[in-house]
Design an enzyme around this catalytic site. Structure first.
Site, short mmCIF file in Angstrom:
data_model
loop_
_atom_site.label_atom_id
_atom_site.label_comp_id
_atom_site.label_asym_id
_atom_site.label_seq_id
_atom_site.Cartn_x
_atom_site.Cartn_y
_atom_site.Cartn_z
N LYS A 186 0.82 -1.21 0.00
CA LYS A 186 0.00 0.00 0.00
C LYS A 186 0.87 1.28 0.00
O LYS A 186 2.07 1.22 0.26
CB LYS A 186 -0.93 -0.01 1.22
CG LYS A 186 -1.90 -1.20 1.24
CD LYS A 186 -2.80 -1.24 0.01
CE LYS A 186 -4.07 -2.05 0.21
NZ LYS A 186 -3.92 -3.50 0.05
C1 LIG Z 1 -5.30 -4.34 0.79
C2 LIG Z 1 -6.75 -4.27 0.85
C3 LIG Z 1 -7.48 -4.76 1.95
C4 LIG Z 1 -6.90 -5.57 3.03
O1 LIG Z 1 -5.79 -5.08 3.64
P1 LIG Z 1 -4.72 -6.04 4.35
O2 LIG Z 1 -3.97 -5.08 5.19
O3 LIG Z 1 -3.89 -6.67 3.28
O4 LIG Z 1 -5.47 -7.03 5.15
C5 LIG Z 1 -8.84 -4.56 1.96
N1 LIG Z 1 -9.46 -3.93 0.96
C6 LIG Z 1 -8.81 -3.47 -0.11
C7 LIG Z 1 -9.55 -2.76 -1.18
C8 LIG Z 1 -7.44 -3.64 -0.22
O5 LIG Z 1 -6.79 -3.21 -1.30
#
Ligand SMILES: *Cc1c(COP(=O)(O)O)cnc(C)c1O
Length: 397
Positions: A186
């Site tokens: 992210k």
């Molecule tokens: C990455 C992501 C998540 C989950 O996040 P994690 O930290 O990997 O559990 C949920 N929703 C969306 C749209 C994402 O891109």
């Protein structure tokens, strides 16, 4: 995106503070921690960045969605409306609570269609979860109006859209509760981590307790604290929070780079009349973590994807046949492959998915190509990429 591309001194120093004290836990051990409370500091920084009253850090973005829903009382048998284009985490987080995911179409924003949301409402509907996919948003005014009209909770999954905004409000801060992820890929990363934000004090207190076994956190010795209600362990560690703290300080810098890189590529592709771009609702500002564009039809999009691969253009996807992000390949969901028994309400809702017509979403996802915007590209690399992308598209038309 992703923030790990630019790790440096700041991240190292924050982590070393934690290692020097030896306290990797976010709660307690007051005397040992040399005054370091990285999770608390990160919560304060996020509170300021997102102009929100309350922030609760958790262990992941997926955990953030579960904690957000649980803190507002969503659970067994409650229906939560969510889009067919998202990440598998959306239905996982809903089903974890015994709640029922109700999947509906997206529109030209690539986010949930307000009309599809309204059509899916039943007496059991408790919440609408919008997912601000690939750095941009749905038509939030219309979605908010549907939620207001039917007294539904609005939860925002802004995991991919940190730094975007709508009518001047940061994405994630528009609904009753917002969720972020700081996983490894992210824009702001700390390895694994997430956050729930809200202006509702009761939801915040619930999230705070629920994510730590129901602990009341009244500031006395941890062993003497009580459990007003049942919880779970969704805590973040101080090591993760330390990295996050360094990263959040750099968010404005990351967003500026993302926007600059996105703009160069978009300007190049704009010269091709057959290329159109994802609709960003009026008042919306993307986070520029991805550039999403449409080709005239699925065949052309497939050809372009292939050509990108052959020409070394990485990090671009057509999500039509992607098994992380689009309903077509979620066989494990549709076949309800679960390790443990699933309630009849969930079974009933999921059984409808196989025959449901999602051709409206197919129309957008099939023609879309989504390109990750990296932070570490040099100016030369971006220009070279933009030129190659343009050539690939032109030769595929
Ligand atoms: C990455 C992501 C998540 C989950 O996040 P994690 O930290 O990997 O559990 C949920 N929703 C969306 C749209 C994402 O891109």
């Amino acid at each position: 995106m992703p923030g790990f591309e630019l790790f440096g001194e700041l991240e190292r120093n924050e982590v070393n503070d934690v290692l020097d004290s030896g306290v990797l836990m976010r709660y307690g051990f007051d005397g040992m921690r040399n005054g370091h409370w990285k999770s608390k500091e990160l919560e304060a920084a996020l509170q300021e960045s997102f102009k929100t009253n309350h922030v609760q850090l958790v262990s992941s973005g997926t955990a953030a969605v579960s904690v957000a829903l649980a803190s507002a009382g969503v659970g067994a048998g409650d229906e939560v409306i969510m889009p067919v284009f998202t990440f598998v985490a959306s239905f996982e987080a809903i089903m974890m609570l015994g709640a029922v995911p109700v999947l509906v179409d997206i529109d030209e924003t690539l986010a949930v269609d307000p009309k599809a949301v309204e059509a899916a409402i039943t007496p059991k509907t408790k919440a609408v979860m919008v997912v601000q996919m690939c750095g941009s948003m749905g038509n939030m005014n219309a979605i908010q109006a549907v939620c207001d009209k039917h007294s539904l909770l609005l939860v925002e999954d802004a995991c991919q859209a940190i730094g975007g905004s709508y009518n001047g409000k940061p994405l994630g801060s528009i609904g009753d509760l917002g969720c972020f992820s700081f996983d490894f890929v992210k824009t702001i990363t700390c390895g694994e981590g997430g956050a729930v934000i809200t202006n509702n004090k009761e939801y915040y207190i619930n999230a705070d307790h629920y994510s730590d076994h129901g602990h009341d956190h009244i500031g006395i010795d941890r062993g003497a604290e009580t459990h007003p209600f049942l919880g779970y362990n969704f805590r973040i560690s101080e090591l993760h929070a330390a990295v996050g703290l360094a990263q959040i300080k750099r968010l404005p810098e990351f967003l500026e780079i993302q926007k600059k890189n996105y703009t160069i590529i978009r300007d190049a592709l704009s010269q091709i009349p057959e290329v159109t771009f994802r609709t960003v609702p009026e008042g919306g500002e993307e986070s520029y973590s991805f550039l999403n564009f449409f080709l005239p039809d699925f065949e052309t999009a497939t050809k372009v994807s292939q050509s990108f691969k052959e020409n070394g253009i990485d990090a671009c996807w057509n999500y039509y046949n992607n098994n992380w992000h689009y309903i077509r390949k979620w066989d494990h969901l549709k076949d309800l492959k679960s390790l443990y028994p699933i309630s009849n309400e969930v079974k009933e809702s999921i059984s409808k998915l196989k025959d449901k017509d999602f051709s409206k979403s197919d129309h957008y996802i099939g023609r879309n190509i989504s390109c990750l915007i990296k932070l570490s590209w040099t100016e030369e690399e971006i220009r070279d990429r933009a030129n190659k992308m343009k050539a690939s598209i032109l030769e595929s038309l």
